[in-house]
Design a protein around this motif. Structure first.
Motif, PDB file in Angstrom:
ATOM      1  N   ALA A 276       0.796  -1.212   0.039  1.00  0.00           N
ATOM      2  CA  ALA A 276      -0.183   0.532  -0.193  1.00  0.00           C
ATOM      3  C   ALA A 276       0.752   1.353   0.144  1.00  0.00           C
ATOM      4  CB  ALA A 276      -1.033  -0.023   1.444  1.00  0.00           C
ATOM      5  N   LEU A 277       1.563   1.583   0.756  1.00  0.00           N
ATOM      6  CA  LEU A 277       2.998   2.136   0.219  1.00  0.00           C
ATOM      7  C   LEU A 277       3.630   2.928  -0.190  1.00  0.00           C
ATOM      8  CD1 LEU A 277       5.086   1.345   4.406  1.00  0.00           C
ATOM      9  CD2 LEU A 277       2.751   3.397   3.385  1.00  0.00           C
ATOM     10  N   GLU A 278       3.709   1.639  -0.724  1.00  0.00           N
ATOM     11  CA  GLU A 278       4.780   2.322  -2.201  1.00  0.00           C
ATOM     12  C   GLU A 278       3.853   2.197  -4.046  1.00  0.00           C
ATOM     13  OE1 GLU A 278       7.300  -2.555  -1.902  1.00  0.00           O
ATOM     14  OE2 GLU A 278       5.905  -2.331  -3.420  1.00  0.00           O
ATOM     15  N   LEU A 279       2.455   1.940  -4.015  1.00  0.00           N
ATOM     16  CA  LEU A 279       1.527   2.024  -4.542  1.00  0.00           C
ATOM     17  C   LEU A 279       0.450   3.607  -4.346  1.00  0.00           C
ATOM     18  CD1 LEU A 279      -1.282  -1.105  -4.588  1.00  0.00           C
ATOM     19  CD2 LEU A 279       0.086  -0.579  -6.268  1.00  0.00           C
ATOM     20  N   ALA A 280       0.625   4.148  -2.880  1.00  0.00           N
ATOM     21  CA  ALA A 280       0.952   5.497  -2.934  1.00  0.00           C
ATOM     22  C   ALA A 280       1.781   6.302  -2.823  1.00  0.00           C
ATOM     23  CB  ALA A 280       0.557   5.694  -1.137  1.00  0.00           C
ATOM     24  N   ALA A 281       2.780   5.870  -2.356  1.00  0.00           N
ATOM     25  CA  ALA A 281       3.887   6.870  -3.309  1.00  0.00           C
ATOM     26  C   ALA A 281       4.166   6.800  -4.747  1.00  0.00           C
ATOM     27  CB  ALA A 281       5.153   5.927  -3.014  1.00  0.00           C
ATOM     28  N   GLU A 282       3.627   5.928  -6.045  1.00  0.00           N
ATOM     29  CA  GLU A 282       3.583   6.020  -6.973  1.00  0.00           C
ATOM     30  C   GLU A 282       1.963   6.854  -7.450  1.00  0.00           C
ATOM     31  OE1 GLU A 282       3.348   1.876  -8.206  1.00  0.00           O
ATOM     32  OE2 GLU A 282       4.792   0.928  -7.570  1.00  0.00           O
ATOM     33  N   THR A 283       1.470   7.221  -6.618  1.00  0.00           N
ATOM     34  CA  THR A 283      -0.055   7.741  -7.766  1.00  0.00           C
ATOM     35  C   THR A 283       0.222   8.646  -6.445  1.00  0.00           C
ATOM     36  OG1 THR A 283      -1.137   6.370  -5.668  1.00  0.00           O
ATOM     37  CG2 THR A 283      -0.863   5.442  -7.882  1.00  0.00           C
ATOM     38  N   GLY A 284       0.815   8.555  -6.237  1.00  0.00           N
ATOM     39  CA  GLY A 284       0.661  10.577  -5.217  1.00  0.00           C
ATOM     40  C   GLY A 284      -0.392  10.679  -4.906  1.00  0.00           C
ATOM     41  N   VAL A 285      -0.409   9.330  -3.642  1.00  0.00           N
ATOM     42  CA  VAL A 285      -1.897   9.842  -2.837  1.00  0.00           C
ATOM     43  C   VAL A 285      -1.044   9.666  -1.506  1.00  0.00           C
ATOM     44  CG1 VAL A 285      -4.259   9.413  -4.296  1.00  0.00           C
ATOM     45  CG2 VAL A 285      -3.023   7.574  -2.729  1.00  0.00           C
ATOM     46  N   ALA A 286      -2.128   9.622  -0.025  1.00  0.00           N
ATOM     47  CA  ALA A 286      -1.826   9.214   1.082  1.00  0.00           C
ATOM     48  C   ALA A 286      -2.174   8.019   1.209  1.00  0.00           C
ATOM     49  CB  ALA A 286      -2.679  10.341   2.122  1.00  0.00           C
ATOM     50  N   VAL A 287      -2.211   7.494   2.673  1.00  0.00           N
ATOM     51  CA  VAL A 287      -2.457   5.560   3.612  1.00  0.00           C
ATOM     52  C   VAL A 287      -2.837   5.934   4.093  1.00  0.00           C
ATOM     53  CG1 VAL A 287      -1.392   3.660   4.367  1.00  0.00           C
ATOM     54  CG2 VAL A 287      -0.775   4.560   1.751  1.00  0.00           C
ATOM     55  N   GLN A 288      -4.807   5.725   4.618  1.00  0.00           N
ATOM     56  CA  GLN A 288      -4.425   5.871   6.237  1.00  0.00           C
ATOM     57  C   GLN A 288      -4.726   4.062   6.445  1.00  0.00           C
ATOM     58  OE1 GLN A 288      -8.854   7.083   7.101  1.00  0.00           O
ATOM     59  NE2 GLN A 288      -8.685   9.424   6.068  1.00  0.00           N
ATOM     60  N   LEU A 289      -4.327   4.310   8.243  1.00  0.00           N
ATOM     61  CA  LEU A 289      -3.554   2.669   8.145  1.00  0.00           C
ATOM     62  C   LEU A 289      -4.604   2.424   9.678  1.00  0.00           C
ATOM     63  CD1 LEU A 289      -0.006   2.498   8.253  1.00  0.00           C
ATOM     64  CD2 LEU A 289      -1.253   1.785   6.693  1.00  0.00           C
ATOM     65  N   HIS A 290      -5.586   1.146   9.522  1.00  0.00           N
ATOM     66  CA  HIS A 290      -6.342   0.553  10.681  1.00  0.00           C
ATOM     67  C   HIS A 290      -5.018  -1.037  11.420  1.00  0.00           C
ATOM     68  CE1 HIS A 290      -9.777  -1.271  12.494  1.00  0.00           C
ATOM     69  NE2 HIS A 290      -9.135  -2.219  12.494  1.00  0.00           N
ATOM     70  N   THR A 291      -4.449  -0.060  12.500  1.00  0.00           N
ATOM     71  CA  THR A 291      -3.778  -0.801  13.123  1.00  0.00           C
ATOM     72  C   THR A 291      -4.228  -1.249  14.599  1.00  0.00           C
ATOM     73  OG1 THR A 291      -2.014   1.216  13.966  1.00  0.00           O
ATOM     74  CG2 THR A 291      -2.130   0.504  11.341  1.00  0.00           C
ATOM     75  N   GLU A 292      -2.899  -2.040  15.462  1.00  0.00           N
ATOM     76  CA  GLU A 292      -2.908  -2.507  16.232  1.00  0.00           C
ATOM     77  C   GLU A 292      -3.535  -0.628  17.105  1.00  0.00           C
ATOM     78  OE1 GLU A 292       0.982  -2.704  15.286  1.00  0.00           O
ATOM     79  OE2 GLU A 292      -0.219  -3.027  14.629  1.00  0.00           O
ATOM     80  N   GLN A 293      -3.554  -0.559  18.512  1.00  0.00           N
ATOM     81  CA  GLN A 293      -3.089   0.135  18.764  1.00  0.00           C
ATOM     82  C   GLN A 293      -1.814   0.705  19.509  1.00  0.00           C
ATOM     83  OE1 GLN A 293      -5.433   2.378  20.265  1.00  0.00           O
ATOM     84  NE2 GLN A 293      -6.975   1.642  19.031  1.00  0.00           N
ATOM     85  N   THR A 294      -1.724   1.712  19.338  1.00  0.00           N
ATOM     86  CA  THR A 294      -0.097   2.057  20.117  1.00  0.00           C
ATOM     87  C   THR A 294       0.450   2.973  19.365  1.00  0.00           C
ATOM     88  OG1 THR A 294       2.671   1.509  18.728  1.00  0.00           O
ATOM     89  CG2 THR A 294       0.767   1.844  17.157  1.00  0.00           C
ATOM     90  N   THR A 295       1.590   3.848  19.921  1.00  0.00           N
ATOM     91  CA  THR A 295       1.586   5.364  20.355  1.00  0.00           C
ATOM     92  C   THR A 295       3.181   5.062  19.650  1.00  0.00           C
ATOM     93  OG1 THR A 295       2.651   4.901  22.054  1.00  0.00           O
ATOM     94  CG2 THR A 295       0.843   5.289  22.816  1.00  0.00           C
ATOM     95  N   ASP A 296       3.601   4.623  18.574  1.00  0.00           N
ATOM     96  CA  ASP A 296       4.838   4.130  18.372  1.00  0.00           C
ATOM     97  C   ASP A 296       4.459   2.951  16.190  1.00  0.00           C
ATOM     98  OD1 ASP A 296       7.356   3.850  16.840  1.00  0.00           O
ATOM     99  OD2 ASP A 296       8.575   3.142  18.725  1.00  0.00           O
ATOM    100  N   LEU A 297       4.333   3.809  15.379  1.00  0.00           N
ATOM    101  CA  LEU A 297       4.851   3.365  14.050  1.00  0.00           C
ATOM    102  C   LEU A 297       6.060   3.608  13.598  1.00  0.00           C
ATOM    103  CD1 LEU A 297       1.297   3.375  13.364  1.00  0.00           C
ATOM    104  CD2 LEU A 297       2.487   1.364  14.054  1.00  0.00           C
ATOM    105  N   THR A 298       6.671   3.608  14.061  1.00  0.00           N
ATOM    106  CA  THR A 298       8.542   4.183  13.066  1.00  0.00           C
ATOM    107  C   THR A 298       8.735   3.295  12.566  1.00  0.00           C
ATOM    108  OG1 THR A 298       9.522   3.341  15.250  1.00  0.00           O
ATOM    109  CG2 THR A 298       9.140   5.719  15.038  1.00  0.00           C
ATOM    110  N   ASP A 299       8.404   2.661  12.947  1.00  0.00           N
ATOM    111  CA  ASP A 299       8.586   0.917  11.309  1.00  0.00           C
ATOM    112  C   ASP A 299       8.125   0.904  10.713  1.00  0.00           C
ATOM    113  OD1 ASP A 299       6.427   0.229  12.761  1.00  0.00           O
ATOM    114  OD2 ASP A 299       6.038  -1.592  12.285  1.00  0.00           O
TER     115      ASP A 299
END
Length: 282
Positions: free
Chosen positions: A151-174
């Motif tokens: 999804a990140l690759e496709l967003a970069a290719e098309t020039g848009v953002a990404v909205q993520l549904h993830t685990e509850q966390t305060t750290d998404l540096t990965d």
């Protein structure tokens, strides 16, 4: 009547004219002072789609785009679609349909590639992806992260953002590091259903007073959302469509005009490239 004129954006909600309130919920938002919406497609299985190929997701996206167009007609501003594949689909594919995790991931990537067509051609301002917010096997977790990275690759290719549904966390540096690897600025990656504190990517803060107070104290870019689910069987689930406008009124009454401008003007421009001021009464 609020004295401080401002656009008001709900960064993440669902509208379901087939099963829920649909555009009537957008009218509630507008009557409360809301002006702009980012409408996220509902999970495919809730719209009766059992995908076998990436092309099968197109019906989900087309229905969402039609709903967005109808919502725009009742707003002082406008609505935009966020299209993609809910990360919980991998569990339905693996647990209910017998897919192995890698094959399930391939189908989900194909669905994202179909969504990316709408990003490349105009209507979608972001892709939807993520990873499970519940315990899964290592194989499912790894496969989910591969979907997220695609999804990140496709967003970069098309020039848009990404909205993520993830685990509850305060750290998404990965995830921020993966975005950089893909050529996508980490600030254009948004964690939906966030609290007021988050490292790595942009937070879309649930419109709870305590979360907003934390976001203001942290003093970093943020967005506001309800995650309204528009499900008549779950009328009290998450937050209603009037919530973000009401929280904006509360913020303004509390003297937090700069935070309102951050969440409803500056961050939407940085993340999605949308101008919520210019599109008022457009």
């Amino acid at each position: 009547m609020r004295e401080f004129e401002t656009p008001i954006l709900d960064d993440h909600l669902h509208l379901d004219p087939r099963h829920g309130r649909g555009v009537e919920a957008a009218k509630d938002f507008a009557r409360s002072g809301g002006t702009h919406l980012l409408v996220v497609n509902k999970p495919s299985w809730l719209l009766g789609v059992t995908p076998e190929t990436g092309e099968d997701f197109r019906a989900v996206y087309e229905e969402t785009i039609e709903t967005v167009e109808a919502a725009s007609d009742v707003l002082r501003g406008r609505a935009w679609p966020v299209l993609g594949v809910h990360p919980a689909l991998i569990s339905r594919l693996v647990d209910d349909r017998g897919y192995d995790p890698d094959t399930a991931a391939d189908l989900m990537k194909a669905g994202l590639e179909t969504a990316a067509e709408y990003a490349a051609s105009g209507p979608a301002v972001a892709l939807k992806s993520g990873r499970p917010h519940y315990d899964v096997s290592d194989a499912v977790w790894d496969a989910s992260n591969e979907v997220l990275r695609r999804a990140l690759e496709l967003a970069a290719e098309t020039g848009v953002a990404v909205q993520l549904h993830t685990e509850q966390t305060t750290d998404l540096t990965d995830v921020a590091a993966w975005a950089e690897d893909a050529g996508l600025a980490p600030e254009r990656v948004v964690k939906h259903y966030a609290s007021g504190q988050l490292d790595g990517v942009t937070k879309s803060v649930m419109a709870r007073k305590e979360y907003l107070e934390t976001a203001i104290e942290v003093d970093e870019p943020f967005l506001m959302e309800t995650d309204f689910v528009d499900d008549p069987d779950r009328p009290g689930a998450v937050m209603g469509p009037k919530t973000v406008p009401r929280r904006v009124d509360w913020l303004l009454e509390s003297g937090h005009e700069p935070a309102v401008r951050t969440a409803h003007v500056e961050t939407p421009e940085t993340v999605y490239g949308i101008d919520t001021v210019a599109t008022l009464d457009d």
